[in-house]
Design a protein around this motif. Structure first.
Motif, PDB file in Angstrom:
ATOM      1  N   GLU A  40      75.327 -26.651  12.674  1.00  0.00           N
ATOM      2  CA  GLU A  40      76.528 -27.386  12.216  1.00  0.00           C
ATOM      3  C   GLU A  40      75.990 -28.060  11.160  1.00  0.00           C
ATOM      4  OE1 GLU A  40      79.552 -28.564  14.767  1.00  0.00           O
ATOM      5  OE2 GLU A  40      78.443 -27.766  16.529  1.00  0.00           O
ATOM      6  N   SER A  41      76.827 -29.178  10.322  1.00  0.00           N
ATOM      7  CA  SER A  41      75.982 -30.104   9.361  1.00  0.00           C
ATOM      8  C   SER A  41      75.077 -30.772  10.058  1.00  0.00           C
ATOM      9  CB  SER A  41      77.091 -30.884   8.816  1.00  0.00           C
ATOM     10  OG  SER A  41      77.673 -31.554   9.739  1.00  0.00           O
ATOM     11  N   ASP A  42      73.940 -31.472   9.189  1.00  0.00           N
ATOM     12  CA  ASP A  42      72.941 -32.222   9.797  1.00  0.00           C
ATOM     13  C   ASP A  42      71.930 -31.589  10.749  1.00  0.00           C
ATOM     14  OD1 ASP A  42      73.718 -34.254   7.969  1.00  0.00           O
ATOM     15  OD2 ASP A  42      75.006 -34.999   9.530  1.00  0.00           O
ATOM     16  N   TRP A  43      72.030 -30.098  10.624  1.00  0.00           N
ATOM     17  CA  TRP A  43      71.101 -29.561  11.378  1.00  0.00           C
ATOM     18  C   TRP A  43      71.176 -29.507  12.956  1.00  0.00           C
ATOM     19  CZ3 TRP A  43      68.453 -25.664   9.385  1.00  0.00           C
ATOM     20  CH2 TRP A  43      68.165 -25.706   7.893  1.00  0.00           C
ATOM     21  N   ARG A  44      72.395 -29.718  13.564  1.00  0.00           N
ATOM     22  CA  ARG A  44      72.720 -29.827  14.929  1.00  0.00           C
ATOM     23  C   ARG A  44      73.064 -28.524  15.322  1.00  0.00           C
ATOM     24  NH1 ARG A  44      77.662 -32.327  15.095  1.00  0.00           N
ATOM     25  NH2 ARG A  44      77.862 -32.394  12.899  1.00  0.00           N
ATOM     26  N   PHE A  45      72.366 -27.902  16.308  1.00  0.00           N
ATOM     27  CA  PHE A  45      72.510 -26.454  16.675  1.00  0.00           C
ATOM     28  C   PHE A  45      73.852 -26.441  17.413  1.00  0.00           C
ATOM     29  CE2 PHE A  45      71.858 -22.481  19.112  1.00  0.00           C
ATOM     30  CZ  PHE A  45      71.442 -21.747  17.948  1.00  0.00           C
ATOM     31  N   ARG A  46      74.689 -25.545  16.995  1.00  0.00           N
ATOM     32  CA  ARG A  46      76.093 -25.231  17.567  1.00  0.00           C
ATOM     33  C   ARG A  46      75.770 -24.895  18.895  1.00  0.00           C
ATOM     34  NH1 ARG A  46      80.625 -24.472  14.644  1.00  0.00           N
ATOM     35  NH2 ARG A  46      79.408 -23.770  12.764  1.00  0.00           N
ATOM     36  N   SER A  47      76.780 -25.093  19.770  1.00  0.00           N
ATOM     37  CA  SER A  47      76.773 -24.930  21.345  1.00  0.00           C
ATOM     38  C   SER A  47      76.798 -23.667  21.664  1.00  0.00           C
ATOM     39  CB  SER A  47      77.918 -25.752  21.760  1.00  0.00           C
ATOM     40  OG  SER A  47      79.078 -24.917  21.575  1.00  0.00           O
ATOM     41  N   GLU A  48      76.166 -23.097  22.359  1.00  0.00           N
ATOM     42  CA  GLU A  48      76.148 -22.000  22.900  1.00  0.00           C
ATOM     43  C   GLU A  48      77.350 -21.050  22.688  1.00  0.00           C
ATOM     44  OE1 GLU A  48      74.350 -19.221  26.443  1.00  0.00           O
ATOM     45  OE2 GLU A  48      72.867 -19.639  24.974  1.00  0.00           O
ATOM     46  N   PRO A  49      78.317 -21.753  23.805  1.00  0.00           N
ATOM     47  CA  PRO A  49      79.706 -20.929  23.632  1.00  0.00           C
ATOM     48  C   PRO A  49      80.610 -20.744  22.280  1.00  0.00           C
ATOM     49  CG  PRO A  49      79.539 -22.556  25.399  1.00  0.00           C
ATOM     50  CD  PRO A  49      78.179 -22.779  24.724  1.00  0.00           C
ATOM     51  N   ASP A  50      80.386 -21.945  21.508  1.00  0.00           N
ATOM     52  CA  ASP A  50      80.746 -21.802  20.367  1.00  0.00           C
ATOM     53  C   ASP A  50      80.156 -20.688  19.216  1.00  0.00           C
ATOM     54  OD1 ASP A  50      82.608 -23.935  21.080  1.00  0.00           O
ATOM     55  OD2 ASP A  50      81.354 -25.397  19.783  1.00  0.00           O
ATOM     56  N   PHE A  51      78.746 -20.754  19.561  1.00  0.00           N
ATOM     57  CA  PHE A  51      77.969 -19.704  18.641  1.00  0.00           C
ATOM     58  C   PHE A  51      78.523 -18.391  19.153  1.00  0.00           C
ATOM     59  CE2 PHE A  51      74.694 -16.716  18.292  1.00  0.00           C
ATOM     60  CZ  PHE A  51      74.320 -16.761  16.931  1.00  0.00           C
ATOM     61  N   LEU A  52      78.595 -18.137  20.496  1.00  0.00           N
ATOM     62  CA  LEU A  52      78.967 -16.767  20.889  1.00  0.00           C
ATOM     63  C   LEU A  52      80.307 -16.374  20.316  1.00  0.00           C
ATOM     64  CD1 LEU A  52      77.524 -16.828  24.444  1.00  0.00           C
ATOM     65  CD2 LEU A  52      76.417 -15.533  22.631  1.00  0.00           C
ATOM     66  N   ALA A  53      81.443 -17.364  20.606  1.00  0.00           N
ATOM     67  CA  ALA A  53      82.671 -17.242  20.215  1.00  0.00           C
ATOM     68  C   ALA A  53      82.841 -16.596  18.536  1.00  0.00           C
ATOM     69  CB  ALA A  53      83.634 -18.213  20.328  1.00  0.00           C
ATOM     70  N   LEU A  54      81.923 -17.454  17.793  1.00  0.00           N
ATOM     71  CA  LEU A  54      81.999 -16.856  16.462  1.00  0.00           C
ATOM     72  C   LEU A  54      81.485 -15.565  16.087  1.00  0.00           C
ATOM     73  CD1 LEU A  54      81.195 -20.518  14.899  1.00  0.00           C
ATOM     74  CD2 LEU A  54      83.487 -19.280  14.794  1.00  0.00           C
ATOM     75  N   GLN A  55      80.139 -15.340  16.876  1.00  0.00           N
ATOM     76  CA  GLN A  55      79.468 -13.985  16.681  1.00  0.00           C
ATOM     77  C   GLN A  55      80.595 -12.827  17.091  1.00  0.00           C
ATOM     78  OE1 GLN A  55      75.231 -13.003  17.772  1.00  0.00           O
ATOM     79  NE2 GLN A  55      76.261 -12.418  19.344  1.00  0.00           N
ATOM     80  N   ARG A  56      81.142 -13.083  18.219  1.00  0.00           N
ATOM     81  CA  ARG A  56      82.136 -12.154  18.752  1.00  0.00           C
ATOM     82  C   ARG A  56      82.959 -11.620  17.556  1.00  0.00           C
ATOM     83  NH1 ARG A  56      82.206 -14.981  23.528  1.00  0.00           N
ATOM     84  NH2 ARG A  56      80.312 -14.162  24.829  1.00  0.00           N
ATOM     85  N   LEU A  57      83.401 -12.635  16.554  1.00  0.00           N
ATOM     86  CA  LEU A  57      84.177 -12.011  15.496  1.00  0.00           C
ATOM     87  C   LEU A  57      83.464 -11.293  14.554  1.00  0.00           C
ATOM     88  CD1 LEU A  57      85.675 -15.711  14.683  1.00  0.00           C
ATOM     89  CD2 LEU A  57      86.850 -13.872  15.891  1.00  0.00           C
ATOM     90  N   TRP A  58      82.311 -11.239  14.581  1.00  0.00           N
ATOM     91  CA  TRP A  58      81.548 -10.084  13.774  1.00  0.00           C
ATOM     92  C   TRP A  58      81.411  -9.002  14.588  1.00  0.00           C
ATOM     93  CZ3 TRP A  58      77.121 -14.312  11.789  1.00  0.00           C
ATOM     94  CH2 TRP A  58      77.607 -15.020  10.913  1.00  0.00           C
ATOM     95  N   VAL A  59      80.619  -9.095  15.713  1.00  0.00           N
ATOM     96  CA  VAL A  59      80.142  -7.953  16.513  1.00  0.00           C
ATOM     97  C   VAL A  59      81.334  -6.979  16.724  1.00  0.00           C
ATOM     98  CG1 VAL A  59      77.963  -8.920  17.158  1.00  0.00           C
ATOM     99  CG2 VAL A  59      79.970  -8.921  18.692  1.00  0.00           C
ATOM    100  N   GLU A  60      82.683  -7.574  16.942  1.00  0.00           N
ATOM    101  CA  GLU A  60      83.622  -6.623  17.309  1.00  0.00           C
ATOM    102  C   GLU A  60      84.137  -5.891  16.151  1.00  0.00           C
ATOM    103  OE1 GLU A  60      86.299  -9.508  19.462  1.00  0.00           O
ATOM    104  OE2 GLU A  60      85.022  -9.534  21.141  1.00  0.00           O
ATOM    105  N   GLN A  61      83.742  -5.960  15.028  1.00  0.00           N
ATOM    106  CA  GLN A  61      84.077  -5.377  13.777  1.00  0.00           C
ATOM    107  C   GLN A  61      83.534  -4.049  13.828  1.00  0.00           C
ATOM    108  OE1 GLN A  61      83.976  -7.464   9.867  1.00  0.00           O
ATOM    109  NE2 GLN A  61      84.142  -9.271  11.088  1.00  0.00           N
ATOM    110  N   PRO A  62      83.987  -2.739  13.360  1.00  0.00           N
ATOM    111  CA  PRO A  62      83.488  -1.604  13.362  1.00  0.00           C
ATOM    112  C   PRO A  62      82.183  -1.191  12.346  1.00  0.00           C
ATOM    113  CG  PRO A  62      85.301  -1.505  12.030  1.00  0.00           C
ATOM    114  CD  PRO A  62      85.248  -2.861  12.826  1.00  0.00           C
ATOM    115  N   ARG A  63      81.929  -2.077  11.570  1.00  0.00           N
ATOM    116  CA  ARG A  63      80.782  -2.027  10.649  1.00  0.00           C
ATOM    117  C   ARG A  63      80.368  -3.368  10.234  1.00  0.00           C
ATOM    118  NH1 ARG A  63      80.842   2.413   7.264  1.00  0.00           N
ATOM    119  NH2 ARG A  63      80.548   1.149   5.492  1.00  0.00           N
ATOM    120  N   TRP A  64      78.821  -3.696  10.357  1.00  0.00           N
ATOM    121  CA  TRP A  64      78.310  -4.746   9.812  1.00  0.00           C
ATOM    122  C   TRP A  64      76.720  -4.462   9.782  1.00  0.00           C
ATOM    123  CZ3 TRP A  64      75.453  -5.550  14.081  1.00  0.00           C
ATOM    124  CH2 TRP A  64      75.970  -5.262  15.340  1.00  0.00           C
TER     125      TRP A  64
END
Length: 178
Positions: A40-64
């Protein structure tokens, strides 16, 4: 069989972003950079649950192609969804050198694969510590995980000292199964 879900992992400064962009263009795959969702801004590491939720939007796609490491749970989830896992193995000294170059470039032009308000120049010393930590501990832990839980997944190592074009050709050959 061609691979359509590719994870590229390696140390900071190893060349993951460059390789992912080149390979993505050649393979017609969308490329996702974990730094965009890890921070997140100012080099704050995003919380793990928020990170995982955002990553799932990517990994659930068929190609990447997804490049980076991120949090441990995210790495495991990404490996599960991948059909090709590539370790970009670059000597720590070269990673440090590239990191210094990135820091200098960042003073002129913001890295497009980072969130706004996260400039590498703000964390120059921390960046070098991350590189050393990866080499001293994290890489070994990831390799152990891959050998224990993902031995049936297609995996490969690429020599990060080679030119980006050479690395891209090698990745394309693996991704296309030739």
């Amino acid at each position: 069989m061609p691979h359509h879900r590719i994870t590229i992992w390696g140390n900071s400064g190893s060349g993951k972003s460059t390789l992912a962009e080149l390979a993505g263009a050649q393979l017609g795959l969308p490329v996702f950079h974990l730094d965009v969702i890890a921070w997140e801004s100012d080099w704050r590491f995003r919380s793990e649950p928020d990170f995982l939720a955002l990553q799932r939007l990517w990994v659930e796609q068929p190609r990447w192609i997804i490049e980076g490491v991120g949090c441990w749970a995210g790495l495991i989830e990404r490996f599960h969804h991948s059909d090709l896992i590539i370790h970009l193995e670059t000597p720590v000294g070269l990673c440090e050198e590239r990191s210094r170059l990135r820091l200098a470039e960042d003073l002129i032009t913001k890295n497009p694969f980072m969130v706004e308000d996260c400039r590498y120049a703000d964390v120059a010393q921390r960046q070098l510590e991350v590189i050393r930590h990866f080499e001293g501990k994290l890489r070994s832990d990831i390799e152990t995980l891959l050998q224990a839980d993902f031995v049936l997944k297609a995996q490969g190592r690429l020599d990060g000292t080679q030119s980006p074009d050479t690395l891209c050709r090698e990745l394309l050959a693996r991704a296309l199964g030739v």
